[in-house]
Design a protein around this motif. Sequence first.
Motif, mmCIF file in Angstrom:
data_model
loop_
_atom_site.group_PDB
_atom_site.id
_atom_site.type_symbol
_atom_site.label_atom_id
_atom_site.label_comp_id
_atom_site.label_asym_id
_atom_site.label_seq_id
_atom_site.Cartn_x
_atom_site.Cartn_y
_atom_site.Cartn_z
ATOM 1 N N SER A 130 54.649 -10.891 52.461
ATOM 2 C CA SER A 130 53.839 -12.085 52.668
ATOM 3 C C SER A 130 52.356 -11.717 52.792
ATOM 4 O O SER A 130 51.494 -12.387 52.220
ATOM 5 C CB SER A 130 54.324 -12.804 53.929
ATOM 6 O OG SER A 130 53.525 -13.913 54.192
ATOM 7 N N GLN A 131 52.069 -10.646 53.526
ATOM 8 C CA GLN A 131 50.681 -10.189 53.651
ATOM 9 C C GLN A 131 50.144 -9.700 52.307
ATOM 10 O O GLN A 131 48.988 -9.948 51.950
ATOM 11 C CB GLN A 131 50.578 -9.086 54.704
ATOM 12 C CG GLN A 131 50.776 -9.614 56.111
ATOM 13 C CD GLN A 131 50.802 -8.503 57.147
ATOM 14 O OE1 GLN A 131 50.900 -7.326 56.820
ATOM 15 N NE2 GLN A 131 50.729 -8.886 58.415
ATOM 16 N N TYR A 132 50.989 -9.006 51.571
ATOM 17 C CA TYR A 132 50.591 -8.528 50.243
ATOM 18 C C TYR A 132 50.253 -9.723 49.349
ATOM 19 O O TYR A 132 49.235 -9.732 48.665
ATOM 20 C CB TYR A 132 51.716 -7.687 49.629
ATOM 21 C CG TYR A 132 51.451 -7.267 48.212
ATOM 22 C CD1 TYR A 132 50.626 -6.196 47.927
ATOM 23 C CD2 TYR A 132 52.016 -7.970 47.141
ATOM 24 C CE1 TYR A 132 50.365 -5.812 46.627
ATOM 25 C CE2 TYR A 132 51.755 -7.604 45.835
ATOM 26 C CZ TYR A 132 50.936 -6.520 45.588
ATOM 27 O OH TYR A 132 50.681 -6.162 44.295
ATOM 28 N N GLN A 133 51.117 -10.740 49.400
ATOM 29 C CA GLN A 133 50.876 -11.941 48.594
ATOM 30 C C GLN A 133 49.575 -12.613 49.015
ATOM 31 O O GLN A 133 48.821 -13.100 48.175
ATOM 32 C CB GLN A 133 52.052 -12.922 48.726
ATOM 33 C CG GLN A 133 51.921 -14.159 47.864
ATOM 34 C CD GLN A 133 51.850 -13.838 46.386
ATOM 35 O OE1 GLN A 133 52.605 -12.999 45.888
ATOM 36 N NE2 GLN A 133 50.940 -14.485 45.684
ATOM 37 N N GLY A 134 49.272 -12.638 50.299
ATOM 38 C CA GLY A 134 48.020 -13.209 50.792
ATOM 39 C C GLY A 134 46.808 -12.452 50.257
ATOM 40 O O GLY A 134 45.792 -13.057 49.886
ATOM 41 N N LEU A 135 46.900 -11.123 50.204
ATOM 42 C CA LEU A 135 45.808 -10.315 49.656
ATOM 43 C C LEU A 135 45.596 -10.621 48.168
ATOM 44 O O LEU A 135 44.461 -10.785 47.712
ATOM 45 C CB LEU A 135 46.093 -8.822 49.844
ATOM 46 C CG LEU A 135 45.974 -8.291 51.266
ATOM 47 C CD1 LEU A 135 46.472 -6.843 51.339
ATOM 48 C CD2 LEU A 135 44.549 -8.377 51.746
ATOM 49 N N VAL A 136 46.699 -10.678 47.424
ATOM 50 C CA VAL A 136 46.603 -10.965 45.986
ATOM 51 C C VAL A 136 46.035 -12.363 45.766
ATOM 52 O O VAL A 136 45.145 -12.557 44.923
ATOM 53 C CB VAL A 136 47.984 -10.805 45.295
ATOM 54 C CG1 VAL A 136 47.940 -11.301 43.862
ATOM 55 C CG2 VAL A 136 48.443 -9.361 45.342
ATOM 56 N N ASP A 137 46.497 -13.337 46.539
ATOM 57 C CA ASP A 137 45.981 -14.706 46.407
ATOM 58 C C ASP A 137 44.489 -14.769 46.754
ATOM 59 O O ASP A 137 43.712 -15.465 46.079
ATOM 60 C CB ASP A 137 46.767 -15.669 47.309
ATOM 61 C CG ASP A 137 48.193 -15.900 46.817
ATOM 62 O OD1 ASP A 137 48.492 -15.535 45.656
ATOM 63 O OD2 ASP A 137 49.009 -16.425 47.613
ATOM 64 N N GLY A 138 44.074 -14.035 47.804
ATOM 65 C CA GLY A 138 42.664 -13.994 48.175
ATOM 66 C C GLY A 138 41.810 -13.396 47.070
ATOM 67 O O GLY A 138 40.725 -13.908 46.743
ATOM 68 N N LEU A 139 42.292 -12.308 46.465
ATOM 69 C CA LEU A 139 41.567 -11.678 45.354
ATOM 70 C C LEU A 139 41.461 -12.643 44.180
ATOM 71 O O LEU A 139 40.388 -12.791 43.584
ATOM 72 C CB LEU A 139 42.268 -10.385 44.922
ATOM 73 C CG LEU A 139 41.693 -9.687 43.695
ATOM 74 C CD1 LEU A 139 40.269 -9.202 43.977
ATOM 75 C CD2 LEU A 139 42.579 -8.533 43.260
ATOM 76 N N MET A 140 42.533 -13.315 43.854
ATOM 77 C CA MET A 140 42.511 -14.255 42.726
ATOM 78 C C MET A 140 41.595 -15.456 43.018
ATOM 79 O O MET A 140 40.948 -15.965 42.109
ATOM 80 C CB MET A 140 43.933 -14.748 42.391
ATOM 81 C CG MET A 140 44.771 -13.699 41.694
ATOM 82 S SD MET A 140 43.967 -12.955 40.240
ATOM 83 C CE MET A 140 43.811 -14.349 39.172
ATOM 84 N N THR A 141 41.512 -15.876 44.277
ATOM 85 C CA THR A 141 40.602 -16.964 44.640
ATOM 86 C C THR A 141 39.159 -16.545 44.379
ATOM 87 O O THR A 141 38.361 -17.313 43.812
ATOM 88 C CB THR A 141 40.776 -17.357 46.126
ATOM 89 O OG1 THR A 141 42.115 -17.800 46.317
ATOM 90 C CG2 THR A 141 39.806 -18.458 46.524
ATOM 91 N N ILE A 142 38.826 -15.317 44.766
ATOM 92 C CA ILE A 142 37.466 -14.808 44.535
ATOM 93 C C ILE A 142 37.193 -14.714 43.040
ATOM 94 O O ILE A 142 36.139 -15.149 42.555
ATOM 95 C CB ILE A 142 37.278 -13.435 45.211
ATOM 96 C CG1 ILE A 142 37.300 -13.601 46.725
ATOM 97 C CG2 ILE A 142 35.976 -12.774 44.760
ATOM 98 C CD1 ILE A 142 37.399 -12.298 47.496
ATOM 99 N N LEU A 143 38.119 -14.152 42.292
ATOM 100 C CA LEU A 143 37.925 -13.991 40.848
ATOM 101 C C LEU A 143 37.855 -15.347 40.145
ATOM 102 O O LEU A 143 37.063 -15.530 39.221
ATOM 103 C CB LEU A 143 39.034 -13.124 40.255
ATOM 104 C CG LEU A 143 39.059 -11.666 40.736
ATOM 105 C CD1 LEU A 143 40.268 -10.937 40.158
ATOM 106 C CD2 LEU A 143 37.776 -10.944 40.385
ATOM 107 N N THR A 144 38.650 -16.297 40.598
ATOM 108 C CA THR A 144 38.623 -17.648 40.015
ATOM 109 C C THR A 144 37.273 -18.317 40.280
ATOM 110 O O THR A 144 36.721 -18.989 39.408
ATOM 111 C CB THR A 144 39.770 -18.511 40.590
ATOM 112 O OG1 THR A 144 41.010 -17.877 40.289
ATOM 113 C CG2 THR A 144 39.761 -19.902 40.011
#
Length: 193
Positions: A130-144
């Motif tokens: 879940s934490q890993y998914q949160g990190l990936v989602d945060g990175l994708m939010t920044i890139l988006t």
Amino acid sequence: MEEPAAVEASKCNELLSKLQEAVEAGNAADVLADVLPELTSEVSGIESAFGDIQAANVGLKDQADTLKDQYLRLNADFDNFKKRTLKEKEQLSQTAKSKFFEALLPALDNFDLAQANLKPEDEEAQKVVSQYQGLVDGLMTILTSQGLSTVDGVGAPFDPNFHEAIMREESEEPEDVIIEEFRKGYKMGEDTL
């Protein structure tokens, strides 16, 4: 030093004064005969000076029009330069972002592979996932937020402008619909990375 036109006007005034005095004295005809050629010459000189002034005025007007035209052209050239520079700056920014995003693609692919292979077996592992998914989602939010977006994958109609087909399979799905995605596609604006 007096201007030539002022000297001529002064001389004309003198001659007119003499003529006026002669009219008042009663001998205007005699004085008029003496003064008329000189007065005619002075009037011609004034007319000539007036013509010179008019010609100089036309020359100055032409010069002013030329300078105004040069100013307008320079102003338009400068506006075009600003627009061109702004456009080049935006293009340079887009190119730099594209190159940066292209360099990140292998890392993003590795995040997707890791996520697909994470199979939590207990509650502790589920928290890590879940934490890993949160990190990936945060990175994708920044890139988006910087202009990167994913290309529609599974369930979307196949579009050769954005997708690359590896194989074709029979399925229950309508024809030309993506049923499996091996690698995510990314685009920046309308450009595929």
